[in-house]
Structure formats: C-alpha cells, structure tokens
Design an enzyme around this catalytic site. Sequence first.
Site, PDB file in Angstrom:
ATOM      1  N   SER A  15       0.837  -1.210  -0.215  1.00  0.00           N
ATOM      2  CA  SER A  15      -0.024  -0.015   0.006  1.00  0.00           C
ATOM      3  C   SER A  15       0.740   1.298   0.012  1.00  0.00           C
ATOM      4  CB  SER A  15      -0.980   0.008   1.269  1.00  0.00           C
ATOM      5  OG  SER A  15      -1.974  -1.000   1.242  1.00  0.00           O
ATOM      6  N   HIS A  25       0.005   4.354   4.511  1.00  0.00           N
ATOM      7  CA  HIS A  25      -0.588   4.798   3.740  1.00  0.00           C
ATOM      8  C   HIS A  25       0.023   6.659   3.453  1.00  0.00           C
ATOM      9  CE1 HIS A  25      -4.021   1.906   3.118  1.00  0.00           C
ATOM     10  NE2 HIS A  25      -3.081   1.381   3.164  1.00  0.00           N
TER      11      HIS A  25
END
Length: 355
Positions: A217, A281
């Site tokens: 991610s 993230h």
Amino acid sequence: MENLTQNVNETKVDLGQEKEKEASQEEEHATAAKETIIDIPAACSSSSNSSSYDTDCSTASSTCCTRQGEHIYMQREAIPATPLPESEDIGLLKYVHRQHWPWFILVISIIEIAIFAYDRYTMPAQNFGLPVPIPSDSVLVYRPDRRLQVWRFFSYMFLHANWFHLGFNIVIQLFFGIPLEVMHGTARIGVIYMAGVFAGSLGTSVVDSEVFLVGASGGVYALLAAHLANITLNYAHMKSASTQLGSVVIFVSCDLGYALYTQYFDGSAFAKGPQVSYIAHLTGALAGLTIGFLVLKNFGHREYEQLIWWLALGVYCAFTVFAIVFNLINTVTAQLMEEQGEVITQHLLHDLGVS
C-alpha cells in the site's frame, strides 16, 4: 549620307528591340498575374479612380498592387517561412511519440502475485483460519524488533494478508501506475514506487513502533500522489487533468471510508482481520508527492516550480533522515536496555542463590 542612313537604321533596330522587350515583359506580367491573383479586390481591378485604388489595395490581405501603364497587376507578397519557436508545446511533442513500455508495474505485480500464490500453496494447514496466515518469522515481514535487517523495510511489499488485500493493490497500481510509466518511463516510476514502500515502513517504525507490516500500500499510495505531482507540473499540457485528479480523489475517499467503516462500524469477522496501517498510506503518499516533483518530467518550466523542487527535496530528506536516526537510536537503546535487563536479572538470581 551613308553614315546618316546607317544611324537611322540602327535607331529603328534599337526601337524595335525595345518594343519587343516591352511586349515580352507585358506578356510575362500578364501570365504571372493569372497565376498569382487570388480574390482580387474590386478596387484593384479598376483604373478609373486612383485614390480608391490606393486605399483598397492597401487593405488587401498579404497582397501588393502595382501599376504598369494601362494594366494593374496583383501579386502576392513572399511570406518567409519562419521556424517555429521552441515553445512548451513543442517540448511536449518531443515526449508524446516517445512512450515507454510499463515494465516495472507489470513485473512487480507479477512478482507479488507469484509470491502470494507460493505462500498459499506452501502454507501449513493450521494457518488458513487465521486473520493473517503469514508466519511472523517470515524473512520478508517488516518487524520492529529486527530493524537492523534492512531488507525488511522493502521486502514486506511482496506479502499480503489475503486475496482481497492483494487484488485491491494490484488493480490500483495497474490502473494508476501504467499511465504514469508510459509517459515518464520505468526508472522514474520505479524510484517513486520504492520510495513509497520505504517511507511506509519508516513511518510505521516511528509512529507505530510495535506493528508488523505487510502489503504494497505504501507504493500504491506513492503512485496516487505522483499523479498529483504530475498534474501540478503539467496541468496546462494535459487534456484529462481534471479526470485524473477526480479519479485519485474518488479512490482515496472510498478507501478511507471503507477503512473507517470496517474498523468502527462493521462487526463482521472480516472486519476483525488485519488493521489498515494509515501511517504507511500517509507516508507513502508523502514520498510519492515529493519524489514525483523531483523526478517526473516537466513539460513546461515555470519559475515557481524551481521553488517546489527544492521544497520537495527538503521535505523528503528531512523526513528520511529523521526516521533513520530515530530507528538507529531506538534500536541501540532497546539493545542496551535488554543487555542491562539481563545483567540486572543475573544479579537478582545470584542474590537469591539461584544459579
């Protein structure tokens, strides 16, 4: 008398030659006029009004009117072919026809799928019912207690918690990564992706220092943020900049909304699985944005973009240096405390008479 007659004859010959020359010139002008006259103004075809002729002919676009005797000839002015300036659009056209095959995104996606499939095939049967069936002693998992094994800051991207986790990352990095790599090249996108992966583990090691980490991610969010950098640098030269910006905003909003819903409102077993690392993230996106400003092609250089370049470089270097120093200090401190704890334990056991 003979000399006078000879002079008269020579004069007649000269006059005849001049008349023939004038006649040939008139024929040439008439032929040229037929070939070059295009949309002659009405005033230019009339010789009765000289002032009207001069006024109207002076306004004829890219033409020139001339009088010769009783005839009016219209000729186009020779417009020199000037070279096109080296403008931003020409600079952009140099890259339009030089597209790159998206090797990096395709290869990294295939590797991630292959490793996930191999792990599932070789996984012990008792691990299938676990929320995260990946063994914690895997050499690829990022572990905060093994920070000195530097490859773990990158290798965790090859592991995923489940098929949904893998499929989601693969689809997004293909959808957003391929267009960037086609335009900007494999090396640039590879640097952005790996910088996002590295920043994801670095940020997690600082903020959530006890968390194990798997998944790509950080790299995916780096690609998303790189789109924002690309739009900022080349907005004036992009036909679908608003569409790309909207797609990034929609995806991030949906991903954030889904993560919040599963964590706080969904009580299903699926929601009780592995938690989403928001820090990975966020730091991955920060790396993608800053590195994007540094390495992506800029088709139109403006003065303020140089300031953005230096600002991005400063932010990325400051974050990276701080995170690395923090990890080194934290690791050394933990080892010293562990060694000191062992010494204290041995002294206590010795005082208690326990060998």
